[in-house]
Design an enzyme around this catalytic site. Structure first.
Site, PDB file in Angstrom:
ATOM      1  N   TYR A   1      20.636  -6.800  36.192  1.00 47.36           N
ATOM      2  CA  TYR A   1      19.553  -7.755  36.401  1.00 47.36           C
ATOM      3  C   TYR A   1      18.487  -7.029  37.237  1.00 47.36           C
ATOM      4  O   TYR A   1      18.395  -7.191  38.438  1.00 47.36           O
ATOM      5  CB  TYR A   1      20.131  -8.934  37.180  1.00 47.36           C
TER       6      TYR A   1
ATOM      7  N   GLU B   1       9.879 -22.606  29.061  1.00 45.89           N
ATOM      8  CA  GLU B   1      10.976 -21.636  28.939  1.00 45.89           C
ATOM      9  C   GLU B   1      12.309 -22.390  28.839  1.00 45.89           C
ATOM     10  O   GLU B   1      12.726 -23.036  29.799  1.00 45.89           O
ATOM     11  CB  GLU B   1      10.938 -20.745  30.183  1.00 45.89           C
TER      12      GLU B   1
ATOM     13  N   ASP C   1      14.649  -5.793  38.286  1.00 44.47           N
ATOM     14  CA  ASP C   1      13.224  -6.118  38.274  1.00 44.47           C
ATOM     15  C   ASP C   1      12.437  -4.880  37.832  1.00 44.47           C
ATOM     16  O   ASP C   1      12.979  -3.777  37.787  1.00 44.47           O
ATOM     17  CB  ASP C   1      12.773  -6.563  39.671  1.00 44.47           C
TER      18      ASP C   1
ATOM     19  N   ARG D   1      11.191 -23.839  33.315  1.00 43.88           N
ATOM     20  CA  ARG D   1       9.882 -23.725  33.963  1.00 43.88           C
ATOM     21  C   ARG D   1       8.753 -23.778  32.943  1.00 43.88           C
ATOM     22  O   ARG D   1       8.960 -23.512  31.759  1.00 43.88           O
ATOM     23  CB  ARG D   1       9.778 -22.456  34.814  1.00 43.88           C
TER      24      ARG D   1
ATOM     25  N   ARG E   1      13.149 -19.016  54.523  1.00 41.80           N
ATOM     26  CA  ARG E   1      12.462 -18.650  55.763  1.00 41.80           C
ATOM     27  C   ARG E   1      11.967 -19.864  56.532  1.00 41.80           C
ATOM     28  O   ARG E   1      11.704 -20.909  55.955  1.00 41.80           O
ATOM     29  CB  ARG E   1      11.334 -17.644  55.509  1.00 41.80           C
TER      30      ARG E   1
ATOM     31  N   ARG F   1      22.381 -14.150  28.614  1.00 47.41           N
ATOM     32  CA  ARG F   1      21.774 -15.464  28.463  1.00 47.41           C
ATOM     33  C   ARG F   1      20.460 -15.231  27.731  1.00 47.41           C
ATOM     34  O   ARG F   1      19.716 -14.289  28.056  1.00 47.41           O
ATOM     35  CB  ARG F   1      21.516 -16.065  29.856  1.00 47.41           C
TER      36      ARG F   1
ATOM     37  N   ARG G   1      18.579 -13.598  45.561  1.00 47.08           N
ATOM     38  CA  ARG G   1      17.233 -13.136  45.205  1.00 47.08           C
ATOM     39  C   ARG G   1      16.162 -13.974  45.912  1.00 47.08           C
ATOM     40  O   ARG G   1      15.045 -13.517  46.098  1.00 47.08           O
ATOM     41  CB  ARG G   1      17.018 -13.260  43.684  1.00 47.08           C
TER      42      ARG G   1
HETATM   43  P1  FAD Z   1      13.163  -3.673  27.988  1.00 48.15           P
HETATM   44  O1  FAD Z   1      11.852  -4.157  28.456  1.00 48.15           O
HETATM   45  O2  FAD Z   1      14.117  -4.665  27.428  1.00 48.15           O
HETATM   46  O3  FAD Z   1      12.915  -2.526  26.922  1.00 48.15           O
HETATM   47  C1  FAD Z   1      13.931  -2.053  26.072  1.00 48.15           C
HETATM   48  C2  FAD Z   1      13.298  -1.756  24.738  1.00 48.15           C
HETATM   49  O4  FAD Z   1      14.266  -1.106  23.898  1.00 48.15           O
HETATM   50  C3  FAD Z   1      12.861  -3.009  23.981  1.00 48.15           C
HETATM   51  O5  FAD Z   1      11.490  -2.920  23.670  1.00 48.15           O
HETATM   52  C4  FAD Z   1      13.734  -3.013  22.742  1.00 48.15           C
HETATM   53  O6  FAD Z   1      13.051  -3.498  21.597  1.00 48.15           O
HETATM   54  C5  FAD Z   1      14.072  -1.536  22.585  1.00 48.15           C
HETATM   55  N1  FAD Z   1      15.304  -1.293  21.834  1.00 48.15           N
HETATM   56  C6  FAD Z   1      16.532  -1.788  22.084  1.00 48.15           C
HETATM   57  N2  FAD Z   1      17.405  -1.350  21.154  1.00 48.15           N
HETATM   58  C7  FAD Z   1      16.706  -0.548  20.305  1.00 48.15           C
HETATM   59  C8  FAD Z   1      17.056   0.181  19.144  1.00 48.15           C
HETATM   60  N3  FAD Z   1      18.304   0.143  18.640  1.00 48.15           N
HETATM   61  N4  FAD Z   1      16.110   0.905  18.523  1.00 48.15           N
HETATM   62  C9  FAD Z   1      14.826   0.922  18.998  1.00 48.15           C
HETATM   63  N5  FAD Z   1      14.446   0.230  20.085  1.00 48.15           N
HETATM   64  C10 FAD Z   1      15.371  -0.495  20.741  1.00 48.15           C
HETATM   65  N6  FAD Z   1      10.802  -8.243  36.689  1.00 48.15           N
HETATM   66  C11 FAD Z   1       9.951  -8.280  37.748  1.00 48.15           C
HETATM   67  O7  FAD Z   1       9.817  -7.283  38.465  1.00 48.15           O
HETATM   68  N7  FAD Z   1       9.214  -9.400  38.018  1.00 48.15           N
HETATM   69  C12 FAD Z   1       9.299 -10.518  37.252  1.00 48.15           C
HETATM   70  O8  FAD Z   1       8.609 -11.511  37.539  1.00 48.15           O
HETATM   71  C13 FAD Z   1      10.190 -10.511  36.133  1.00 48.15           C
HETATM   72  N8  FAD Z   1      10.297 -11.601  35.358  1.00 48.15           N
HETATM   73  C14 FAD Z   1      11.163 -11.575  34.303  1.00 48.15           C
HETATM   74  C15 FAD Z   1      11.270 -12.729  33.523  1.00 48.15           C
HETATM   75  C16 FAD Z   1      12.127 -12.746  32.442  1.00 48.15           C
HETATM   76  C17 FAD Z   1      12.236 -13.994  31.604  1.00 48.15           C
HETATM   77  C18 FAD Z   1      12.939 -11.608  32.163  1.00 48.15           C
HETATM   78  C19 FAD Z   1      13.919 -11.637  31.006  1.00 48.15           C
HETATM   79  C20 FAD Z   1      12.828 -10.460  32.921  1.00 48.15           C
HETATM   80  C21 FAD Z   1      11.953 -10.440  34.010  1.00 48.15           C
HETATM   81  N9  FAD Z   1      11.787  -9.293  34.796  1.00 48.15           N
HETATM   82  C22 FAD Z   1      10.931  -9.323  35.874  1.00 48.15           C
HETATM   83  C23 FAD Z   1      12.544  -8.038  34.512  1.00 48.15           C
HETATM   84  C24 FAD Z   1      11.760  -7.051  33.628  1.00 48.15           C
HETATM   85  O9  FAD Z   1      11.445  -7.654  32.400  1.00 48.15           O
HETATM   86  C25 FAD Z   1      12.633  -5.818  33.389  1.00 48.15           C
HETATM   87  O10 FAD Z   1      13.043  -5.254  34.606  1.00 48.15           O
HETATM   88  C26 FAD Z   1      11.961  -4.694  32.583  1.00 48.15           C
HETATM   89  O11 FAD Z   1      11.064  -5.162  31.634  1.00 48.15           O
HETATM   90  C27 FAD Z   1      13.050  -3.884  31.911  1.00 48.15           C
HETATM   91  O12 FAD Z   1      12.531  -2.756  31.232  1.00 48.15           O
HETATM   92  P2  FAD Z   1      13.495  -1.913  30.290  1.00 48.15           P
HETATM   93  O13 FAD Z   1      12.688  -0.811  29.726  1.00 48.15           O
HETATM   94  O14 FAD Z   1      14.735  -1.564  30.995  1.00 48.15           O
HETATM   95  O15 FAD Z   1      13.969  -2.932  29.147  1.00 48.15           O
HETATM   96  N1  UDP Z   2      16.896 -20.711  41.230  1.00 46.71           N
HETATM   97  C1  UDP Z   2      17.093 -22.052  41.501  1.00 46.71           C
HETATM   98  N2  UDP Z   2      16.029 -22.879  41.549  1.00 46.71           N
HETATM   99  C2  UDP Z   2      14.756 -22.453  41.334  1.00 46.71           C
HETATM  100  C3  UDP Z   2      14.557 -21.079  41.063  1.00 46.71           C
HETATM  101  C4  UDP Z   2      15.647 -20.242  41.016  1.00 46.71           C
HETATM  102  O1  UDP Z   2      18.235 -22.491  41.676  1.00 46.71           O
HETATM  103  O2  UDP Z   2      13.820 -23.259  41.383  1.00 46.71           O
HETATM  104  C5  UDP Z   2      18.085 -19.843  41.169  1.00 46.71           C
HETATM  105  C6  UDP Z   2      18.651 -19.714  39.747  1.00 46.71           C
HETATM  106  O3  UDP Z   2      20.048 -19.589  39.828  1.00 46.71           O
HETATM  107  C7  UDP Z   2      18.032 -18.430  39.263  1.00 46.71           C
HETATM  108  C8  UDP Z   2      18.059 -17.587  40.543  1.00 46.71           C
HETATM  109  O4  UDP Z   2      17.763 -18.524  41.579  1.00 46.71           O
HETATM  110  O5  UDP Z   2      18.776 -17.852  38.206  1.00 46.71           O
HETATM  111  C9  UDP Z   2      17.070 -16.438  40.583  1.00 46.71           C
HETATM  112  O6  UDP Z   2      15.765 -16.948  40.434  1.00 46.71           O
HETATM  113  P1  UDP Z   2      14.543 -16.037  39.984  1.00 46.71           P
HETATM  114  O7  UDP Z   2      13.305 -16.870  40.069  1.00 46.71           O
HETATM  115  O8  UDP Z   2      14.600 -14.777  40.755  1.00 46.71           O
HETATM  116  O9  UDP Z   2      14.916 -15.773  38.459  1.00 46.71           O
HETATM  117  P2  UDP Z   2      14.113 -15.029  37.269  1.00 46.71           P
HETATM  118  O10 UDP Z   2      12.648 -15.113  37.580  1.00 46.71           O
HETATM  119  O11 UDP Z   2      14.667 -13.650  37.242  1.00 46.71           O
HETATM  120  O12 UDP Z   2      14.485 -15.848  36.084  1.00 46.71           O
END
Ligand code: FAD
Ligand code: UDP
Length: 370
Positions: free
Chosen positions: A348, A300, A350, A280, A176, A249, A172
């Site tokens: 996983y 976090e 985005d 972070r 560069r 996780r 991911r």
């Molecule tokens: P979710 O957002 O999980 O929505 C699913 C919904 O279903 C939830 O609201 C849940 O409550 C509901 N649900 C589940 N079971 C039930 C049930 N039985 N009854 C009723 N409701 C239910 N993506 C990026 O592009 N850029 C980022 O910088 C980025 N950062 C992230 C950082 C973190 C810490 C995490 C965890 C993810 C990150 N993502 C990021 C990914 C992004 O959050 C997801 O791709 C996106 O939000 C997923 O949308 P979704 O609708 O599939 O799932």
């Molecule tokens: N990672 C790392 N060091 C960093 C940032 C990321 O080793 O400073 C690794 C780590 O394994 C992480 C993966 O790169 O799970 C993907 O990072 P990303 O920032 O895309 O993760 P997210 O924002 O989805 O948590």
């Protein structure tokens, strides 16, 4: 009893995107979510006038013009470019791995000199085809970067050895040989002005939404309420864990309001050494260039996941992926239920990928683009 054409379980980006398309086609849609708010993990909470990313930092990026144009129907995007800084034992390094990082590590000033160091380190390791994250990382950037910026962060993030993780996770991150701290290679990037709720509100406008509503608490009634169901919750839960649990996780967020206008000078600072318990610190105001007199930060902490805790990152190892395939076989036989999103697809994903996947499903299901 079919009051609706579609019941969408989950008001996250997948469910909301599908619901919007279905509504555009004149379908009757009900969206339910067990949480107190819509938006899933992109939900923002306003604290001291700052949009706090309640479930972790979210930066929108995509290479896909139709997806970029689609989200612009609902919000304007600012020019935010993610450029996290890594803190390793008090030393700061730019991310992703680029000429700034190489200068900070080795004082090299040219791409040729940086390549030479990395190449030497890689050659001494004799890794042919990487089979896990550690080997993949070493083969990409060599030992110094792996030891300082990857190993500690990765092992606390995932709660296991880097040798036990799939290689794709580290791919991911860009590597560069230019002085470019942009964390993403995509053509488009930004944060919706006013936060992600704008997008969710726009997607769900005019759609019936019931919050605090868990599908499993009244499954039979919900199955009767609509002709079809779009399910975006966890796949193993849907089938009552009959093939075992799909592991995740989890994370714990510790939020603090601080009486300063600028705590760390950047939205994202990663702590890459193993001994710091969090991965972070997010300073939310910087996502929108906020000028508030105070600031909100979130630490976090990665946490073990057990049934019932919040599932953040799928652990896509062989065991879980095989289990998921068993569930998928059942899902493919369903005639009235569609599965999508990061939980139901156990991926996983985005944000742009989730939106893209929901658009594909909507197109196929609703056949509005012939
Ligand atoms: P979710 O957002 O999980 O929505 C699913 C919904 O279903 C939830 O609201 C849940 O409550 C509901 N649900 C589940 N079971 C039930 C049930 N039985 N009854 C009723 N409701 C239910 N993506 C990026 O592009 N850029 C980022 O910088 C980025 N950062 C992230 C950082 C973190 C810490 C995490 C965890 C993810 C990150 N993502 C990021 C990914 C992004 O959050 C997801 O791709 C996106 O939000 C997923 O949308 P979704 O609708 O599939 O799932
Ligand atoms: N990672 C790392 N060091 C960093 C940032 C990321 O080793 O400073 C690794 C780590 O394994 C992480 C993966 O790169 O799970 C993907 O990072 P990303 O920032 O895309 O993760 P997210 O924002 O989805 O948590």
């Amino acid at each position: 009893m079919d009051t609706y054409d579609y019941l969408v379980v989950g008001a996250g980006l997948f469910g909301a995107t599908f619901a919007w398309h279905a509504k555009q086609q004149g379908k009757r849609v009900l969206v339910i979510d067990k949480r107190t708010h819509a938006g899933g993990n992109v939900y923002c909470r306003s604290v001291e006038g700052i949009n706090v990313h309640a479930y972790g930092a979210h930066i929108f990026h995509t290479n896909d013009t139709p997806i970029w144009e689609f989200v612009h129907r609902f919000a304007r995007f600012n020019r935010y470019t993610n450029a996290p800084v890594a803190n390793y034992k008090g030393e700061l390094y730019n991310l992703p791995f680029n000429m700034n990082t190489f200068y900070q590590l080795w004082k090299v000033t040219t791409p040729a000199a940086a390549r030479e160091i990395i190449q030497k380190q890689i050659e001494s390791l004799h890794i042919e085809e990487p089979t896990n994250l550690e080997e993949q990382a070493l083969k990409l950037v060599g030992t110094d970067i792996y030891e300082k910026l990857i190993k500690g962060y990765t092992e606390k993030q995932w709660g296991c050895k880097a040798t036990e993780l799939p290689a794709f996770i580290i791919k991911r991150l860009p590597v560069r040989f230019t002085f470019d701290n942009n964390y993403f290679n995509d053509r488009y990037q930004g944060i919706p002005e006013g936060g992600y709720n704008r997008i969710i509100d726009g997607l769900l406008e005019g759609v019936d939404v019931r919050l605090n509503t868990n599908y499993f608490h009244d499954r039979d009634a919900f199955n009767r309420i609509a002709k079809k169901i779009v399910y975006t919750g966890a796949m193993d839960e849907f089938y009552d864990y009959r093939f075992g649990e799909l592991e995740y996780r989890s994370l714990r967020f510790e939020e603090e309001i601080l009486p300063t206008d600028n705590y760390q000078g950047n939205a994202v600072v990663n702590y890459t050494e193993a001994s710091v318990p969090y991965t972070r610190i997010i300073e939310h105001k910087h996502f929108e260039f906020g000028t508030q007199p105070v600031t909100v930060i979130t630490r976090e902490y990665p946490e073990a996941w057990r049934k019932g805790s919040e599932p953040y990152y799928p652990i896509n190892n062989t065991l879980n992926n095989n289990r998921f395939k068993q569930y998928q076989t059942l899902a493919q036989q369903e005639t009235h239920i569609l599965f999508g999103g990061r939980l139901a697809e156990y991926r996983y994903y985005d944000m742009h990928q989730v939106i893209g996947s929901a658009m594909v499903m909507a197109r196929k299901e609703l056949e509005f683009l012939k």
